[in-house]
Design a protein around this motif. Structure first.
Motif, short mmCIF file in Angstrom:
data_model
loop_
_atom_site.label_atom_id
_atom_site.label_comp_id
_atom_site.label_asym_id
_atom_site.label_seq_id
_atom_site.Cartn_x
_atom_site.Cartn_y
_atom_site.Cartn_z
N MET A 153 0.82 -1.19 0.00
CA MET A 153 0.00 0.00 0.00
C MET A 153 0.87 1.26 0.00
O MET A 153 0.60 2.18 -0.74
CB MET A 153 -0.93 -0.03 1.20
N LEU A 154 1.90 1.27 0.82
CA LEU A 154 2.77 2.43 0.90
C LEU A 154 3.36 2.76 -0.46
O LEU A 154 3.32 3.90 -0.91
CB LEU A 154 3.89 2.17 1.92
N GLY A 155 3.86 1.73 -1.14
CA GLY A 155 4.48 1.95 -2.44
C GLY A 155 3.51 2.50 -3.47
O GLY A 155 3.88 3.34 -4.29
N SER A 156 2.27 2.05 -3.43
CA SER A 156 1.30 2.53 -4.41
C SER A 156 0.97 4.00 -4.20
O SER A 156 0.82 4.75 -5.16
CB SER A 156 0.03 1.68 -4.39
N TRP A 157 0.87 4.44 -2.94
CA TRP A 157 0.61 5.86 -2.68
C TRP A 157 1.81 6.72 -3.07
O TRP A 157 1.64 7.80 -3.62
CB TRP A 157 0.26 6.10 -1.21
N LEU A 158 3.01 6.23 -2.79
CA LEU A 158 4.20 6.99 -3.17
C LEU A 158 4.33 7.08 -4.68
O LEU A 158 4.65 8.14 -5.22
CB LEU A 158 5.46 6.36 -2.56
N SER A 159 4.06 5.99 -5.38
CA SER A 159 4.12 5.99 -6.85
C SER A 159 3.07 6.94 -7.43
O SER A 159 3.35 7.67 -8.39
CB SER A 159 3.90 4.59 -7.40
N ALA A 160 1.87 6.91 -6.86
CA ALA A 160 0.81 7.80 -7.33
C ALA A 160 1.20 9.26 -7.12
O ALA A 160 0.97 10.11 -7.99
CB ALA A 160 -0.50 7.48 -6.61
N TYR A 161 1.81 9.55 -5.98
CA TYR A 161 2.28 10.92 -5.71
C TYR A 161 3.30 11.34 -6.76
O TYR A 161 3.22 12.43 -7.32
CB TYR A 161 2.89 11.01 -4.30
N PHE A 216 -5.84 15.75 0.50
CA PHE A 216 -6.68 16.60 -0.32
C PHE A 216 -6.86 16.12 -1.75
O PHE A 216 -7.92 16.32 -2.32
CB PHE A 216 -6.16 18.04 -0.30
N GLN A 217 -5.86 15.51 -2.33
CA GLN A 217 -6.00 14.98 -3.70
C GLN A 217 -6.65 13.61 -3.67
O GLN A 217 -7.47 13.29 -4.51
CB GLN A 217 -4.64 14.90 -4.39
N ARG A 218 -6.20 12.79 -2.72
CA ARG A 218 -6.71 11.42 -2.62
C ARG A 218 -7.86 11.29 -1.64
O ARG A 218 -8.50 10.25 -1.56
CB ARG A 218 -5.58 10.47 -2.20
N ASN A 219 -8.12 12.34 -0.87
CA ASN A 219 -9.22 12.35 0.10
C ASN A 219 -9.18 11.17 1.05
O ASN A 219 -10.21 10.56 1.35
CB ASN A 219 -10.57 12.41 -0.63
N LEU A 220 -8.00 10.85 1.55
CA LEU A 220 -7.86 9.74 2.48
C LEU A 220 -8.27 10.16 3.88
O LEU A 220 -8.06 11.29 4.30
CB LEU A 220 -6.43 9.23 2.50
N ALA A 221 -8.83 9.22 4.60
CA ALA A 221 -9.23 9.46 5.99
C ALA A 221 -7.99 9.64 6.87
O ALA A 221 -6.90 9.17 6.55
CB ALA A 221 -10.06 8.29 6.50
N GLN A 222 -8.18 10.32 7.98
CA GLN A 222 -7.09 10.59 8.91
C GLN A 222 -6.39 9.31 9.35
O GLN A 222 -5.17 9.25 9.43
CB GLN A 222 -7.61 11.36 10.13
#
Length: 87
Positions: A1-9, A36-42
């Motif tokens: 999961m971490l890698g996918s968010w970093l790649s998306a960023y 704000f871009q991905r609207n992820l929960a806290q």
């Protein structure tokens, strides 16, 4: 999961992330992106920060990389209108 968010960023922002140059300003930009871009929960953002710390600690301790930030300084402060702005 971490890698996918970093790649998306990296793709969305056009900024390559490097453990050796990852600093607090970069951390703030990544957190703003996730909120704000991905609207992820806290809670999801907090989980990301924990995973990022594990990753950077491994880079430092197991790979011998000079990580560009003190890991204890990487936090996910609560987001509110007064403290969070999209960069």
């Amino acid at each position: 999961m971490l890698g996918s968010w970093l790649s998306a960023y990296e793709q969305d922002r056009g900024e390559l992330l490097n453990p050796c140059t990852y600093d607090l300003a970069t951390h703030d930009r990544v957190l703003s992106y996730l909120r704000f871009q991905r609207n992820l929960a806290q809670n999801t953002v907090a989980s990301f920060v924990r995973g990022l710390k594990v990753f950077l600690r491994r880079c430092r301790e197991e790979r011998g990389l000079a990580v560009g930030v003190e890991l204890r300084k990487l936090q996910d402060p609560p987001c509110n209108a007064a403290t969070c702005m999209y960069h």
